[in-house]
Write a protein that holds these residues in place. Structure first.
Motif, PDB file in Angstrom:
ATOM      1  N   GLY A 226       0.949  -1.305   0.136  1.00 26.22           N
ATOM      2  CA  GLY A 226       0.134   0.059   0.036  1.00 26.22           C
ATOM      3  C   GLY A 226       0.709   1.548  -0.016  1.00 26.22           C
ATOM      4  N   LEU A 227       1.955   1.205   0.887  1.00 22.25           N
ATOM      5  CA  LEU A 227       2.873   2.382   0.838  1.00 22.25           C
ATOM      6  C   LEU A 227       3.283   2.434  -0.652  1.00 22.25           C
ATOM      7  CD1 LEU A 227       4.491   1.917   4.146  1.00 22.25           C
ATOM      8  CD2 LEU A 227       2.586   3.684   3.614  1.00 22.25           C
ATOM      9  N   VAL A 228       3.930   1.501  -1.213  1.00 18.19           N
ATOM     10  CA  VAL A 228       4.766   1.628  -2.361  1.00 18.19           C
ATOM     11  C   VAL A 228       3.886   2.109  -3.584  1.00 18.19           C
ATOM     12  CG1 VAL A 228       5.613   0.224  -4.225  1.00 18.19           C
ATOM     13  CG2 VAL A 228       6.257  -0.211  -2.094  1.00 18.19           C
ATOM     14  N   SER A 229       2.408   1.866  -3.623  1.00 20.72           N
ATOM     15  CA  SER A 229       1.429   1.922  -4.455  1.00 20.72           C
ATOM     16  C   SER A 229       1.158   3.519  -4.438  1.00 20.72           C
ATOM     17  CB  SER A 229       0.092   1.238  -4.309  1.00 20.72           C
ATOM     18  OG  SER A 229      -0.913   1.748  -5.241  1.00 20.72           O
ATOM     19  N   ALA A 230       1.175   3.935  -3.151  1.00 21.54           N
ATOM     20  CA  ALA A 230       0.778   5.564  -2.952  1.00 21.54           C
ATOM     21  C   ALA A 230       2.113   6.215  -3.387  1.00 21.54           C
ATOM     22  CB  ALA A 230       0.333   5.632  -1.200  1.00 21.54           C
ATOM     23  N   TYR A 231       3.316   5.563  -2.967  1.00 19.62           N
ATOM     24  CA  TYR A 231       4.390   6.524  -3.480  1.00 19.62           C
ATOM     25  C   TYR A 231       4.491   6.904  -4.800  1.00 19.62           C
ATOM     26  CZ  TYR A 231       9.203   8.099  -2.706  1.00 19.62           C
ATOM     27  OH  TYR A 231      10.201   9.141  -2.659  1.00 19.62           O
ATOM     28  N   LEU A 232       4.388   5.322  -5.534  1.00 17.60           N
ATOM     29  CA  LEU A 232       4.451   5.534  -7.041  1.00 17.60           C
ATOM     30  C   LEU A 232       3.426   6.579  -7.824  1.00 17.60           C
ATOM     31  CD1 LEU A 232       5.763   4.051  -9.633  1.00 17.60           C
ATOM     32  CD2 LEU A 232       3.641   2.518  -9.470  1.00 17.60           C
ATOM     33  N   HIS A 233       1.969   6.469  -7.191  1.00 13.44           N
ATOM     34  CA  HIS A 233       0.998   7.269  -7.573  1.00 13.44           C
ATOM     35  C   HIS A 233       1.276   8.723  -7.453  1.00 13.44           C
ATOM     36  CE1 HIS A 233      -3.772   7.724  -7.583  1.00 13.44           C
ATOM     37  NE2 HIS A 233      -3.048   8.595  -8.518  1.00 13.44           N
ATOM     38  N   TRP A 234       1.983   9.141  -6.362  1.00  7.91           N
ATOM     39  CA  TRP A 234       2.258  10.404  -5.953  1.00  7.91           C
ATOM     40  C   TRP A 234       3.308  11.030  -7.188  1.00  7.91           C
ATOM     41  CZ3 TRP A 234       1.062  14.486  -3.039  1.00  7.91           C
ATOM     42  CH2 TRP A 234       2.013  15.510  -2.977  1.00  7.91           C
ATOM     43  N   HIS A 235       4.124  10.209  -7.390  1.00  9.59           N
ATOM     44  CA  HIS A 235       5.489  10.712  -8.499  1.00  9.59           C
ATOM     45  C   HIS A 235       4.820  10.575 -10.013  1.00  9.59           C
ATOM     46  CE1 HIS A 235       8.274  11.667  -5.657  1.00  9.59           C
ATOM     47  NE2 HIS A 235       8.085  10.864  -4.765  1.00  9.59           N
ATOM     48  N   LEU A 236       4.305   9.567 -10.204  1.00  9.12           N
ATOM     49  CA  LEU A 236       3.544   9.323 -11.440  1.00  9.12           C
ATOM     50  C   LEU A 236       2.539  10.391 -11.849  1.00  9.12           C
ATOM     51  CD1 LEU A 236       3.636   5.554 -12.312  1.00  9.12           C
ATOM     52  CD2 LEU A 236       5.282   7.431 -13.082  1.00  9.12           C
ATOM     53  N   GLU A 237       1.727  11.066 -10.686  1.00  7.39           N
ATOM     54  CA  GLU A 237       0.684  11.850 -10.845  1.00  7.39           C
ATOM     55  C   GLU A 237      -0.574  11.210 -11.186  1.00  7.39           C
ATOM     56  OE1 GLU A 237       1.689  15.043 -13.381  1.00  7.39           O
ATOM     57  OE2 GLU A 237       3.018  15.942 -11.921  1.00  7.39           O
ATOM     58  N   ARG A 238      -0.431   9.761 -11.541  1.00 14.20           N
ATOM     59  CA  ARG A 238      -1.751   9.090 -11.630  1.00 14.20           C
ATOM     60  C   ARG A 238      -1.270   7.585 -11.449  1.00 14.20           C
ATOM     61  NH1 ARG A 238      -2.189   7.474 -17.255  1.00 14.20           N
ATOM     62  NH2 ARG A 238      -0.842   8.502 -18.506  1.00 14.20           N
ATOM     63  N   GLY A 239      -2.156   6.938 -11.056  1.00 17.76           N
ATOM     64  CA  GLY A 239      -2.022   5.366 -10.756  1.00 17.76           C
ATOM     65  C   GLY A 239      -1.724   4.645 -12.070  1.00 17.76           C
ATOM     66  N   LEU A 240      -1.206   3.147 -11.860  1.00 21.47           N
ATOM     67  CA  LEU A 240      -0.928   2.170 -12.949  1.00 21.47           C
ATOM     68  C   LEU A 240      -2.448   1.503 -13.085  1.00 21.47           C
ATOM     69  CD1 LEU A 240       2.364   0.582 -12.134  1.00 21.47           C
ATOM     70  CD2 LEU A 240       1.761   2.766 -13.437  1.00 21.47           C
ATOM     71  N   ARG A 241      -2.820   1.578 -14.448  1.00 16.78           N
ATOM     72  CA  ARG A 241      -4.205   0.941 -14.435  1.00 16.78           C
ATOM     73  C   ARG A 241      -4.177  -0.665 -14.235  1.00 16.78           C
ATOM     74  NH1 ARG A 241      -5.020   2.149 -20.579  1.00 16.78           N
ATOM     75  NH2 ARG A 241      -2.880   1.934 -20.640  1.00 16.78           N
ATOM     76  N   SER A 242      -2.999  -1.345 -14.165  1.00 17.66           N
ATOM     77  CA  SER A 242      -2.884  -2.645 -14.213  1.00 17.66           C
ATOM     78  C   SER A 242      -2.724  -3.214 -12.519  1.00 17.66           C
ATOM     79  CB  SER A 242      -1.539  -3.124 -14.967  1.00 17.66           C
ATOM     80  OG  SER A 242      -0.423  -2.524 -14.449  1.00 17.66           O
ATOM     81  N   LEU A 243      -2.140  -1.986 -11.665  1.00 17.76           N
ATOM     82  CA  LEU A 243      -2.215  -2.482 -10.247  1.00 17.76           C
ATOM     83  C   LEU A 243      -3.372  -2.888  -9.657  1.00 17.76           C
ATOM     84  CD1 LEU A 243       0.136   0.140  -8.593  1.00 17.76           C
ATOM     85  CD2 LEU A 243       0.647  -2.271  -8.925  1.00 17.76           C
ATOM     86  N   ARG A 244      -4.458  -2.526 -10.365  1.00 14.66           N
ATOM     87  CA  ARG A 244      -5.914  -2.771  -9.592  1.00 14.66           C
ATOM     88  C   ARG A 244      -6.045  -4.430  -9.649  1.00 14.66           C
ATOM     89  NH1 ARG A 244      -9.864   0.419 -13.639  1.00 14.66           N
ATOM     90  NH2 ARG A 244      -8.018   1.880 -13.448  1.00 14.66           N
ATOM     91  N   TYR A 245      -5.463  -4.982 -10.470  1.00 12.57           N
ATOM     92  CA  TYR A 245      -5.619  -6.457 -10.798  1.00 12.57           C
ATOM     93  C   TYR A 245      -4.613  -7.387 -10.065  1.00 12.57           C
ATOM     94  CZ  TYR A 245      -8.322  -4.539 -14.783  1.00 12.57           C
ATOM     95  OH  TYR A 245      -9.330  -3.753 -15.326  1.00 12.57           O
ATOM     96  N   VAL A 246      -3.613  -6.669  -9.144  1.00 13.99           N
ATOM     97  CA  VAL A 246      -2.587  -7.352  -8.857  1.00 13.99           C
ATOM     98  C   VAL A 246      -3.198  -7.965  -7.274  1.00 13.99           C
ATOM     99  CG1 VAL A 246      -0.442  -7.265  -7.767  1.00 13.99           C
ATOM    100  CG2 VAL A 246      -0.650  -6.101  -9.672  1.00 13.99           C
ATOM    101  N   GLU A 247      -2.894  -9.328  -7.356  1.00 18.78           N
ATOM    102  CA  GLU A 247      -3.203  -9.821  -5.927  1.00 18.78           C
ATOM    103  C   GLU A 247      -2.552  -9.362  -4.979  1.00 18.78           C
ATOM    104  OE1 GLU A 247      -2.791 -14.064  -6.506  1.00 18.78           O
ATOM    105  OE2 GLU A 247      -4.834 -14.318  -7.433  1.00 18.78           O
ATOM    106  N   LYS A 248      -3.247  -9.067  -3.679  1.00 21.42           N
ATOM    107  CA  LYS A 248      -2.671  -8.528  -2.667  1.00 21.42           C
ATOM    108  C   LYS A 248      -2.561  -9.638  -1.308  1.00 21.42           C
ATOM    109  CE  LYS A 248      -1.862  -4.623  -4.188  1.00 21.42           C
ATOM    110  NZ  LYS A 248      -0.494  -4.097  -4.569  1.00 21.42           N
TER     111      LYS A 248
END
Length: 248
Positions: A226-248
């Motif tokens: 969750g921290l990695v996803s938030a940090y990546l989202h911040w620097h890319l300014e929008r999230g990755l579409r494919s991340l929503r399908y990744v198993e957590k």
């Protein structure tokens, strides 16, 4: 008119006309390149199967002019397989979704065609190799790839010393906007207090300490993701579409 040869990883493909495809690759020497592969959708195509996502290939391009990336798309005239990473990835859902997120990340961090991005290229090749072999859990491989991609592009988070004042760690708080862990004096609104285990996991993934990462409990892995996803989202300014399908 010029011929260029390079090795690269196929990031994605798009249909073009009745039998052609536009292939997007991350290459060693020319960065991200888009090229037209003619006739590869025909059943009798000699190299169509080699130009699929996750494939590591040696490719020859034909371009009009002295530059590979110019006004028009070059033609992909020949390809030889270096490593078919897709064979060990597409048959497993967790590996496939993690791998897709890695390809999308690599493309997002190389948004200017024709500019070499050797570190990102080598990181992607190594990540796909590890993922295809099943050496570690797919979500750990993905998070390690995301953290290292951020680092090679100048956005390395701090997991020990305070990201603002440099106070030696460990520090309790984590702020995406501040660049990682921060001390109590530098705490900003929106900071969170992750577990020490989650921070230790992310530090291990960034530095390649796989024994520590593999031994981490599932709940701390989810927290770290969750921290990695938030940090990546911040620097890319929008999230990755494919991340929503990744198993957590």
């Amino acid at each position: 008119m010029s011929l260029f040869r390079d090795d690269g990883v196929v990031l994605r493909t798009q249909k073009l006309g009745e039998a052609d495809r536009v292939i997007t690759l991350l290459t060693r020497g020319h960065g991200r390149v888009r090229a037209v592969a003619r006739g590869v959708r025909r059943t009798k195509s000699k190299f169509g199967a080699r130009l699929e996502p996750f494939s590591h290939v040696d490719v020859q391009f034909f371009a009009r002019g002295s530059e590979l990336v110019g006004r028009g798309l070059p033609l992909c005239t020949q390809s030889e397989t270096i490593a078919p990473y897709g064979g060990g990835i597409v048959t497993d859902y967790a590996r496939y979704t993690a791998g897709t997120a890695m390809l999308e990340t690599a493309e997002r961090f190389t948004d200017h065609e024709g500019e070499p991005a050797v570190q990102q290229y080598l990181l992607l090749v190594g990540g796909l190799r590890t993922l295809s072999r099943g050496e570690h859990a797919p979500n750990l491989v993905l998070d390690a790839f995301l953290l290292r991609s951020l680092a090679v592009n100048g956005y390395a988070p701090s997991f020990d010393d305070c990201a603002r004042c440099g106070l030696p760690g460990p520090n309790r708080f984590f702020s995406v906007a501040a660049g990682g862990v921060i001390c109590g004096d530098c705490r900003v609104p929106g900071s969170v207090v992750p577990s020490a285990e989650a921070i230790g996991l992310l530090s291990a993934l960034l530095t390649g300490d796989w024994p520590t990462a593999d031994a981490c409990e599932a709940r701390h892995v989810r927290e770290g993701s969750g921290l990695v996803s938030a940090y990546l989202h911040w620097h890319l300014e929008r999230g990755l579409r494919s991340l929503r399908y990744v198993e957590k």
